[in-house]
Design an enzyme around this catalytic site. Structure first.
Site, PDB file in Angstrom:
ATOM      1  N   LYS A 104      11.317  -0.156   8.687  1.00  0.00           N
ATOM      2  CA  LYS A 104      12.191  -0.648   7.827  1.00  0.00           C
ATOM      3  C   LYS A 104      13.590   0.030   7.151  1.00  0.00           C
ATOM      4  O   LYS A 104      14.588  -0.323   6.943  1.00  0.00           O
ATOM      5  CB  LYS A 104      11.178  -1.253   6.622  1.00  0.00           C
ATOM      6  CG  LYS A 104      10.753  -0.084   5.676  1.00  0.00           C
ATOM      7  CD  LYS A 104       9.341  -0.305   5.446  1.00  0.00           C
ATOM      8  CE  LYS A 104       8.755   0.776   5.317  1.00  0.00           C
ATOM      9  NZ  LYS A 104       7.088   0.717   5.253  1.00  0.00           N
ATOM     10  N   VAL A 131       8.304  -5.503   7.717  1.00  0.00           N
ATOM     11  CA  VAL A 131       8.040  -5.981   6.294  1.00  0.00           C
ATOM     12  C   VAL A 131       6.869  -6.791   6.189  1.00  0.00           C
ATOM     13  O   VAL A 131       6.376  -7.531   6.920  1.00  0.00           O
ATOM     14  CB  VAL A 131       9.011  -7.336   6.338  1.00  0.00           C
ATOM     15  CG1 VAL A 131       9.055  -7.778   4.682  1.00  0.00           C
ATOM     16  CG2 VAL A 131      10.601  -6.708   6.339  1.00  0.00           C
ATOM     17  N   GLY A 186      -5.727   7.042  -1.211  1.00  0.00           N
ATOM     18  CA  GLY A 186      -5.224   7.127  -0.219  1.00  0.00           C
ATOM     19  C   GLY A 186      -4.020   5.959   0.102  1.00  0.00           C
ATOM     20  O   GLY A 186      -3.503   5.718   0.822  1.00  0.00           O
ATOM     21  N   LYS A 204      12.880  -3.722   2.695  1.00  0.00           N
ATOM     22  CA  LYS A 204      12.386  -4.917   3.133  1.00  0.00           C
ATOM     23  C   LYS A 204      13.302  -6.124   2.708  1.00  0.00           C
ATOM     24  O   LYS A 204      13.250  -6.859   3.365  1.00  0.00           O
ATOM     25  CB  LYS A 204      10.968  -5.027   2.646  1.00  0.00           C
ATOM     26  CG  LYS A 204      10.055  -3.925   3.208  1.00  0.00           C
ATOM     27  CD  LYS A 204       8.719  -3.845   2.701  1.00  0.00           C
ATOM     28  CE  LYS A 204       7.863  -2.775   3.135  1.00  0.00           C
ATOM     29  NZ  LYS A 204       6.588  -2.363   2.590  1.00  0.00           N
TER      30      LYS A 204
HETATM   31  P1  NDP Z   1       2.933   8.445  10.268  1.00  0.00           P
HETATM   32  O1  NDP Z   1       3.705   9.528   9.385  1.00  0.00           O
HETATM   33  O2  NDP Z   1       1.445   8.595   9.970  1.00  0.00           O
HETATM   34  O3  NDP Z   1       3.202   8.943  11.924  1.00  0.00           O
HETATM   35  C1  NDP Z   1       4.686   9.406  12.355  1.00  0.00           C
HETATM   36  C2  NDP Z   1       4.430   9.875  13.588  1.00  0.00           C
HETATM   37  O4  NDP Z   1       5.674  10.002  14.492  1.00  0.00           O
HETATM   38  C3  NDP Z   1       3.674  10.978  13.797  1.00  0.00           C
HETATM   39  O5  NDP Z   1       2.791  10.658  15.169  1.00  0.00           O
HETATM   40  C4  NDP Z   1       4.566  12.086  14.334  1.00  0.00           C
HETATM   41  O6  NDP Z   1       4.156  13.052  15.194  1.00  0.00           O
HETATM   42  C5  NDP Z   1       5.695  11.378  14.942  1.00  0.00           C
HETATM   43  N1  NDP Z   1       7.070  11.978  14.834  1.00  0.00           N
HETATM   44  C6  NDP Z   1       7.640  12.471  13.523  1.00  0.00           C
HETATM   45  N2  NDP Z   1       8.639  13.069  13.993  1.00  0.00           N
HETATM   46  C7  NDP Z   1       8.944  12.900  15.331  1.00  0.00           C
HETATM   47  C8  NDP Z   1       9.879  13.289  16.173  1.00  0.00           C
HETATM   48  N3  NDP Z   1      10.984  13.982  15.780  1.00  0.00           N
HETATM   49  N4  NDP Z   1       9.623  12.933  17.619  1.00  0.00           N
HETATM   50  C9  NDP Z   1       8.508  12.368  17.792  1.00  0.00           C
HETATM   51  N5  NDP Z   1       7.648  11.970  17.104  1.00  0.00           N
HETATM   52  C10 NDP Z   1       7.679  12.205  15.728  1.00  0.00           C
HETATM   53  O7  NDP Z   1       4.015   7.409   9.979  1.00  0.00           O
HETATM   54  P2  NDP Z   1       3.083   5.883   9.868  1.00  0.00           P
HETATM   55  O8  NDP Z   1       2.301   5.572  11.126  1.00  0.00           O
HETATM   56  O9  NDP Z   1       2.593   5.599   8.821  1.00  0.00           O
HETATM   57  O10 NDP Z   1       4.615   5.041  10.253  1.00  0.00           O
HETATM   58  C11 NDP Z   1       5.284   4.814  11.126  1.00  0.00           C
HETATM   59  C12 NDP Z   1       6.351   3.731  10.776  1.00  0.00           C
HETATM   60  O11 NDP Z   1       5.721   2.438  10.438  1.00  0.00           O
HETATM   61  C13 NDP Z   1       7.380   3.911   9.514  1.00  0.00           C
HETATM   62  O12 NDP Z   1       8.770   3.544   9.786  1.00  0.00           O
HETATM   63  C14 NDP Z   1       6.652   3.074   8.707  1.00  0.00           C
HETATM   64  O13 NDP Z   1       7.674   2.665   7.578  1.00  0.00           O
HETATM   65  C15 NDP Z   1       6.223   1.952   9.243  1.00  0.00           C
HETATM   66  N6  NDP Z   1       5.152   1.336   8.613  1.00  0.00           N
HETATM   67  C16 NDP Z   1       3.929   1.773   8.394  1.00  0.00           C
HETATM   68  C17 NDP Z   1       3.052   1.135   7.595  1.00  0.00           C
HETATM   69  C18 NDP Z   1       1.948   1.973   7.200  1.00  0.00           C
HETATM   70  O14 NDP Z   1       0.995   1.348   6.673  1.00  0.00           O
HETATM   71  N7  NDP Z   1       1.595   3.098   7.396  1.00  0.00           N
HETATM   72  C19 NDP Z   1       3.097  -0.288   7.202  1.00  0.00           C
HETATM   73  C20 NDP Z   1       4.390  -0.697   7.828  1.00  0.00           C
HETATM   74  C21 NDP Z   1       5.588  -0.098   8.407  1.00  0.00           C
HETATM   75  P3  NDP Z   1       2.751  14.022  14.749  1.00  0.00           P
HETATM   76  O15 NDP Z   1       1.628  13.234  14.823  1.00  0.00           O
HETATM   77  O16 NDP Z   1       3.117  15.181  15.936  1.00  0.00           O
HETATM   78  O17 NDP Z   1       3.115  14.727  13.318  1.00  0.00           O
HETATM   79  N1  HSE Z   2       4.384   2.181   1.619  1.00  0.00           N
HETATM   80  C1  HSE Z   2       4.341   0.837   1.947  1.00  0.00           C
HETATM   81  C2  HSE Z   2       3.557   0.075   0.575  1.00  0.00           C
HETATM   82  C3  HSE Z   2       3.896   0.693   3.208  1.00  0.00           C
HETATM   83  O1  HSE Z   2       2.832   0.727   0.092  1.00  0.00           O
HETATM   84  O2  HSE Z   2       3.420  -1.138   0.934  1.00  0.00           O
HETATM   85  C4  HSE Z   2       4.054  -0.393   3.933  1.00  0.00           C
HETATM   86  O3  HSE Z   2       5.275  -0.768   4.396  1.00  0.00           O
END
Ligand code: NDP
Ligand code: HSE
Length: 442
Positions: A104, A131, A186, A204
């Protein structure tokens, strides 16, 4: 069925990416049946490959190399942030690969560049997960409601802040204690600022407003206030008038008035809403969004707005849509920004306000305060005084609830009130949203 599998490059394998891998593997046969071809992982790029050894040869730290590989059809990005995600996705789109992203922040900052790159290559750009997590919301806005005229999208799109405000309301705890609990369980990240300062919800809101009003709205266009300054006293004051405090994202189409053309307003702030409104009972980390359209009327979307599996569900839905397009030929919906409506300045947005003041309890004070509201054109709906009454230097608490007034008029009123001798403190100024009427003054 197309025999050639659809090959997916996954960028990021954290909270969301891990669940994407699991669902892709666990449901491989069903996904193939729905998509019309097997959907296979071609590789997974992360920052620290040694932490993902269970993925064997799929894992790489070479994300730029992965997105340009010839055997990749679709790139799924769940890294987050602006760079390197933007460069990687532009490279992928330029190379003719469709993109699914949950990012987002990037979409709200520079979605137009991604959309233009997708158009230039004739490929898909899907982002349902960006979103409200699992809630199917963007596809209804983009597709199901494409024959209607959306007038408002408003709701709770950040789970962390909703958890904190729900905890404060349930236990009377302070913001700090509720944040600590959210972190311990968490829900809040170690650095919670993107959530508690409203930036996540503002991103969003930009995406929602862009889709709903066929207009490019970026995060910078969204007025944004977070929840750090909400106090236990504010929550109690809301309850006194039959309200709850929620962090709202509000996107509205604003009608043309006089010389002012039709426009849009996008804003995020904590506001009092009636306890009887369905959004008031959205508790904990859940999200809920109301959409109003001229023909459809009111629609409500509710569910899990975050978390690995719920978010991965939305990512997989997009992936199947892209796969179907690849199998059948053609593309999904392109960016629709033909309306190019202006974003109205926050100063013109009209809402009701709840103003809490500590005042000297002596003759003429109420009249002087009411006079300042009147002088600024802000109409008072209700006044309530508590405390005081002991004469001398006693202080009283005065709560003024206004009718809808433009933000600029209310701000000037409060500035003047704060300087009056009789006003010892402006304890809080909160908006009151009834979520049922047009909210912009010309
Ligand atoms: P995390 O921080 O849990 O995971 C990020 C991942 O990206 C990790 O595997 C990390 O690698 C990898 N990474 C970071 N930098 C790089 C790079 N330079 N090159 C390659 N890989 C890289 O993030 P989330 O899974 O929580 O979120 C991911 C996306 O989803 C974000 O855009 C977030 O806004 C969106 N999102 C998340 C939600 C949630 O509930 N978590 C809900 C809705 C959207 P490594 O494992 O090696 O550190
Ligand atoms: N940090 C966001 C939330 C995750 O608390 O809703 C989903 O975008």
């Amino acid at each position: 069925m197309r025999v050639k599998p659809i090959r997916v490059a996954l960028l990021g394998c954290g909270t969301v990416g891990r669940e994407v891998v699991r669902l892709l593997r666990d449901q491989a046969d069903e996904l193939a049946a729905r998509a019309g071809a097997p959907v296979e992982l071609a590789g997974v790029a992360v920052r620290r490959p040694h932490k993902h050894s269970d993925l064997g040869e799929l894992i790489t730290s070479d994300a730029p190399g992965l997105v340009t590989r010839d055997d990749v059809d679709v790139v799924v990005e769940v890294i987050g942030g602006i760079e390197p995600a933007r460069t990687l996705l532009l490279e992928a789109l330029k190379g003719g690969k469709s993109v699914v992203t949950a990012n987002k922040a990037l979409l709200a900052e520079d979605g137009a560049t991604l959309a233009e790159a997708a158009d230039a290559s004739g490929v898909d750009l899907y982002f349902e997960a960006a979103v409200a997590g699992a809630i199917p919301l963007l596809r209804p806005l983009r597709e199901s409601l494409a024959g209607d005229r959306i007038t408002r999208v408003a709701g709770i799109v950040n789970g962390t802040t909703n958890f904190i405000l729900s905890a404060m309301a349930a236990s009377g705890s302070s913001y700090g204690d509720a944040l600590e609990e959210a972190t311990r369980l968490g829900y809040a990240e170690a650095d919670p600022s993107a959530d508690v300062d409203g930036y996540d919800a503002a991103s969003k809101a930009a995406i929602l407003a862009s889709l709903a009003f066929h207009t490019r709205v970026t995060a910078a266009d969204v007025h944004c206030e977070g929840i750090r300054s909400v106090t236990a006293a504010d929550i109690a004051a809301a309850a006194e008038i039959g309200c709850m405090i929620k962090l709202l994202a509000i996107c509205e189409r604003t009608p043309a008035e006089g010389d002012t053309p039709e426009g849009v307003s996008a804003r995020v702030y904590p506001a009092m809403i009636p306890a009887a409104h369905p959004l008031a009972s959205v508790d904990g980390a859940f999200n809920a969004v109301f959409v109003e359209a001229e023909a459809a009327g009111q629609l409500m979307f509710y569910g899990q707005g975050a978390g690995g599996a719920p978010t991965a569900s939305a990512v997989l839905g997009d992936l199947v849509a892209v796969a179907r397009n690849l199998v059948g030929g053609g593309r999904g919906p392109r960016e629709s920004a033909y309306a190019s409506l202006p974003v109205r300045p926050m100063g013109t947005v009209a809402t009701r306000y709840h103003v809490s003041l500590e005042v000297a309890d002596r003759a003429g004070v109420l009249a002087s305060i009411a006079g300042e509201f009147a002088r600024h054109g802000v109409s008072i709906a209700a006044v309530r005084q508590t405390g005081g009454g002991n004469g001398g230097d006693a202080a009283a608490r005065l709560v003024v609830v206004t009718h809808a007034a433009p933000e600029a008029a209310l701000a000037s009123t409060v500035d003047v009130l704060a300087g009056l001798d009789a006003v010892r403190a402006v304890d809080s100024v909160l908006r009151v949203e009834d979520l049922g009427r047009k909210g912009v003054a010309g």
